[in-house]
Design an enzyme around this catalytic site. Sequence first.
Site, PDB file in Angstrom:
ATOM      1  N   SER A 180       0.837  -1.200   0.000  1.00  0.00           N
ATOM      2  CA  SER A 180       0.000   0.000   0.000  1.00  0.00           C
ATOM      3  C   SER A 180       0.868   1.244   0.000  1.00  0.00           C
ATOM      4  CB  SER A 180      -0.904   0.009   1.232  1.00  0.00           C
ATOM      5  OG  SER A 180      -1.572   1.250   1.335  1.00  0.00           O
ATOM      6  N   HIS A 216      -1.274  -1.417  -4.189  1.00  0.00           N
ATOM      7  CA  HIS A 216      -2.536  -1.068  -3.537  1.00  0.00           C
ATOM      8  C   HIS A 216      -2.594   0.448  -3.365  1.00  0.00           C
ATOM      9  CE1 HIS A 216      -6.127  -2.093  -1.214  1.00  0.00           C
ATOM     10  NE2 HIS A 216      -5.789  -1.103  -0.402  1.00  0.00           N
ATOM     11  N   ASP A 272      -4.836   3.521  -2.019  1.00  0.00           N
ATOM     12  CA  ASP A 272      -5.938   3.934  -1.150  1.00  0.00           C
ATOM     13  C   ASP A 272      -6.364   5.362  -1.474  1.00  0.00           C
ATOM     14  OD1 ASP A 272      -6.313   1.658   0.639  1.00  0.00           O
ATOM     15  OD2 ASP A 272      -4.301   2.111   1.368  1.00  0.00           O
ATOM     16  N   MET A 326      -8.895   8.279  -0.467  1.00  0.00           N
ATOM     17  CA  MET A 326      -9.744   8.692   0.658  1.00  0.00           C
ATOM     18  C   MET A 326     -10.220  10.129   0.442  1.00  0.00           C
ATOM     19  SD  MET A 326      -7.760   6.916   3.867  1.00  0.00           S
ATOM     20  CE  MET A 326      -6.184   7.724   3.661  1.00  0.00           C
ATOM     21  N   HIS A 353      -8.403   1.126  -4.246  1.00  0.00           N
ATOM     22  CA  HIS A 353      -9.348   0.956  -3.145  1.00  0.00           C
ATOM     23  C   HIS A 353     -10.014   2.300  -2.859  1.00  0.00           C
ATOM     24  CE1 HIS A 353      -9.774  -0.009   1.459  1.00  0.00           C
ATOM     25  NE2 HIS A 353     -10.947   0.102   0.860  1.00  0.00           N
ATOM     26  N   MET A 390     -12.108   4.505  -0.862  1.00  0.00           N
ATOM     27  CA  MET A 390     -12.739   4.805   0.423  1.00  0.00           C
ATOM     28  C   MET A 390     -13.403   6.169   0.297  1.00  0.00           C
ATOM     29  SD  MET A 390      -9.950   3.345   3.159  1.00  0.00           S
ATOM     30  CE  MET A 390      -8.471   3.537   2.163  1.00  0.00           C
ATOM     31  N   MET A 410     -11.584  -5.488   5.528  1.00  0.00           N
ATOM     32  CA  MET A 410     -10.818  -4.500   6.282  1.00  0.00           C
ATOM     33  C   MET A 410     -10.593  -5.042   7.689  1.00  0.00           C
ATOM     34  SD  MET A 410     -10.041  -1.983   4.328  1.00  0.00           S
ATOM     35  CE  MET A 410      -9.358  -0.940   5.632  1.00  0.00           C
ATOM     36  N   GLY A 416      -9.178   4.591   7.084  1.00  0.00           N
ATOM     37  CA  GLY A 416      -8.927   6.025   7.163  1.00  0.00           C
ATOM     38  C   GLY A 416      -7.540   6.402   7.605  1.00  0.00           C
ATOM     39  N   GLY A 465      -3.350   4.776   8.315  1.00  0.00           N
ATOM     40  CA  GLY A 465      -2.385   3.693   8.293  1.00  0.00           C
ATOM     41  C   GLY A 465      -1.826   3.449   9.683  1.00  0.00           C
ATOM     42  N   GLY A 466      -1.107   2.334   9.828  1.00  0.00           N
ATOM     43  CA  GLY A 466      -0.392   2.065  11.069  1.00  0.00           C
ATOM     44  C   GLY A 466      -1.225   1.556  12.224  1.00  0.00           C
ATOM     45  N   ASP A 507      -6.728  -6.086   4.474  1.00  0.00           N
ATOM     46  CA  ASP A 507      -6.021  -4.805   4.559  1.00  0.00           C
ATOM     47  C   ASP A 507      -6.149  -4.251   5.967  1.00  0.00           C
ATOM     48  OD1 ASP A 507      -4.957  -2.274   4.239  1.00  0.00           O
ATOM     49  OD2 ASP A 507      -6.445  -1.593   2.781  1.00  0.00           O
ATOM     50  N   GLY A 508      -5.003  -4.053   6.627  1.00  0.00           N
ATOM     51  CA  GLY A 508      -5.006  -3.384   7.915  1.00  0.00           C
ATOM     52  C   GLY A 508      -4.236  -4.107   8.989  1.00  0.00           C
ATOM     53  N   GLY A 509      -3.117  -3.538   9.410  1.00  0.00           N
ATOM     54  CA  GLY A 509      -2.371  -4.093  10.528  1.00  0.00           C
ATOM     55  C   GLY A 509      -1.645  -5.386  10.236  1.00  0.00           C
ATOM     56  N   SER A 564       2.733  -0.029   6.320  1.00  0.00           N
ATOM     57  CA  SER A 564       3.767   0.339   7.289  1.00  0.00           C
ATOM     58  C   SER A 564       4.809  -0.753   7.452  1.00  0.00           C
ATOM     59  CB  SER A 564       3.130   0.643   8.650  1.00  0.00           C
ATOM     60  OG  SER A 564       2.178   1.678   8.547  1.00  0.00           O
TER      61      SER A 564
END
Length: 216
Positions: free
Chosen positions: A8, A33, A35, A37, A66, A68, A137, A142, A144-145, A175-177, A198
Site C-alpha cells: 500500500s 494497492h 488507497d 480517501m 481501493h 474509500m 478490512m 482512514g 495507516g499504522g 487490509d489493515g495491521g 507500514s
Amino acid sequence: MKNILAPSILASDFTKLGEELAAIDRAGAEYVHIDVMDGSFVPSISYGMPVIKSIRKVTNRVFDVHLMIAAPDRYLKDFKDSGADIITVHAEACTHLDRTLQAIKDLGCKAAVALNPATPLCSIEYVLEKCDMILIMSVNPGFGGQKYISYCTDKIKKLRAMLNERGLDTDIEVDGGITLDNVKEILDAGANVIVAGSAIFKDTKANTEKFMEILA
C-alpha cells in the site's frame, strides 16, 4: 489459489514514490494497492486521479485501487482512465451495490467490494458472483499504522467457507495491521491477497522480499 502481495503506497515516502515503486517491483510484488480517501466516507484525504495517472507511467504492476469514498459511482470511469485494473468499492458507501459492481465490470476492470470490520458478510451474499475480489478490512479505514483487529480472522474463515460452498475461487484480500508476524495466520484463514503498508515501506525492498518468501 495464488498468494499475491499488494504493498500500500499510502505508507510510502512520497518524496521518492517512483523509487519506492521500483523497489517493490524488483522484489516481486505483483499489485500496487492505492488507497483513495475523500475526507467524507473516511476522515482522511489522500490522493486521486492525477497521482494514479502519473505513477501508471513508471510501473506495469496491477493497480489495485481501493475507493474509500462516498458515492463512488461518480468517478469509476475516471479511475479506469487513470490506470486502475481493479476497482474496490465499499459496500457501506454504495446505495445500489449490484449496479456499481456491474458498472466496474462494464468498464473492463475487475470488480471488488470492501467490508469494514463490523460490517457483516450477509451484506454481500447476493452479489458474491459479481465480485472478482472481496476486501476484508482488518482495521477501521482512514488511517495507516493501526493494529490488526483479531476477530477479522474468523470473518476471513467464514467468507472463504461461503465462497467454497458456492464453488467460487474469488480472491480474498485483507487490509489493515498486517505484519510479518501475523500474515501466516491470515493466509491460513483463507486470504490470498495481502495488503501491507507500514510493514513494507521502511526498508522497502528487503521487507517486500520477506513478505514474498512467506507468500510463496
